[in-house]
Design an enzyme around this catalytic site. Structure first.
Site, PDB file in Angstrom:
ATOM      1  N   TRP A  95      40.485  40.764  43.566  1.00  7.75           N
ATOM      2  CA  TRP A  95      39.703  40.440  42.375  1.00  7.75           C
ATOM      3  C   TRP A  95      38.332  41.084  42.458  1.00  7.75           C
ATOM      4  O   TRP A  95      37.815  41.592  41.469  1.00  7.75           O
ATOM      5  CB  TRP A  95      39.543  38.925  42.239  1.00  7.75           C
ATOM      6  CG  TRP A  95      40.693  38.213  41.601  1.00  7.75           C
ATOM      7  CD1 TRP A  95      42.023  38.527  41.697  1.00  7.75           C
ATOM      8  CD2 TRP A  95      40.616  37.052  40.790  1.00  7.75           C
ATOM      9  NE1 TRP A  95      42.769  37.624  40.998  1.00  7.75           N
ATOM     10  CE2 TRP A  95      41.932  36.701  40.433  1.00  7.75           C
ATOM     11  CE3 TRP A  95      39.573  36.265  40.344  1.00  7.75           C
ATOM     12  CZ2 TRP A  95      42.222  35.599  39.633  1.00  7.75           C
ATOM     13  CZ3 TRP A  95      39.860  35.162  39.548  1.00  7.75           C
ATOM     14  CH2 TRP A  95      41.172  34.838  39.195  1.00  7.75           C
ATOM     15  N   LYS A 140      41.934  28.906  39.354  1.00 14.96           N
ATOM     16  CA  LYS A 140      43.371  28.777  39.605  1.00 14.96           C
ATOM     17  C   LYS A 140      43.662  27.327  39.981  1.00 14.96           C
ATOM     18  O   LYS A 140      42.920  26.717  40.733  1.00 14.96           O
ATOM     19  CB  LYS A 140      43.811  29.698  40.739  1.00 14.96           C
ATOM     20  CG  LYS A 140      45.285  29.511  41.110  1.00 14.96           C
ATOM     21  CD  LYS A 140      45.857  30.647  41.921  1.00 14.96           C
ATOM     22  CE  LYS A 140      45.269  30.793  43.284  1.00 14.96           C
ATOM     23  NZ  LYS A 140      45.945  31.875  44.050  1.00 14.96           N
TER      24      LYS A 140
END
Length: 194
Positions: free
Chosen positions: A50, A150
């Protein structure tokens, strides 16, 4: 890691550190979470998939936090620390001051504890991580800022969203194509901090 997985193969070919890079690419293309010049705080950053994507977009300072080590990424200040450590607030604030960051434009969390295979336990652990990320993030996120987290979806997901959505204009739940289909993994996106 399944070496026949198309996202794994693509990540290797495109020099990303993990298949997770394609999750943030898809989410950002759809919701425009991060933009050029944004200051970003990232949790669960290792191995840096990421982080690579975010840095390529923002070309600005990223403060990345993970309990595991991470090889350097351009424009990234890495803090190797457990987010439940009492010193996490001080460490993040110090990194912000060192880089002249007053507030973050976006905060992203791909953090997850080791999974046990017991769905309720994994959901609870992911819920607790998301709660901690929000406790750290809300005071450090600028008005108009965004958060992605998440979480393994479960019976506390709605409670979590109800608790935190009031800080934002709206929220979305998404599951990127690069997420494994059998996984209960979702991404909760809070948009436009009030």
């Amino acid at each position: 890691m399944n070496r026949k997985d198309k996202y794994y193969i693509r990540a290797k070919r495109e020099n990303y550190r993990s298949r997770a890079s394609y999750k943030i690419i898809e989410i950002n293309n759809k919701y425009n979470i991060v933009s050029r010049g944004d200051n970003v705080l990232e949790f669960g950053s290792s191995p840096g998939g990421w982080t690579q994507v975010i840095e390529n977009i923002t070309q600005s300072v990223i403060i990345a936090v993970d309990i595991n080590r991470m090889d350097p990424v351009k424009n990234t200040v890495f803090i190797k620390m457990n987010i439940f450590d009492d010193d996490i607030f001080k460490s993040i604030d110090h990194a912000m001051a060192e880089n002249n960051i007053k507030n973050f434009d976006s905060i992203l969390s791909d953090a997850m504890s080791r999974t046990s295979g017991i769905e309720d336990r994994d959901h609870y652990n992911s819920y607790k991580i998301c709660e901690r990320v929000m406790d750290i993030s809300i005071p450090r996120l600028k008005n108009g800022g965004n958060i992605i987290l998440k979480q393994f979806q479960g019976d506390m997901t709605n409670e979590f969203i109800k608790k935190w959505s009031g800080y934002f204009n709206y929220y979305k739940i998404t599951k990127p194509k690069a997420s494994r289909q059998h996984s209960r993994e979702i991404y909760i996106i809070f948009l436009n901090r009030i």
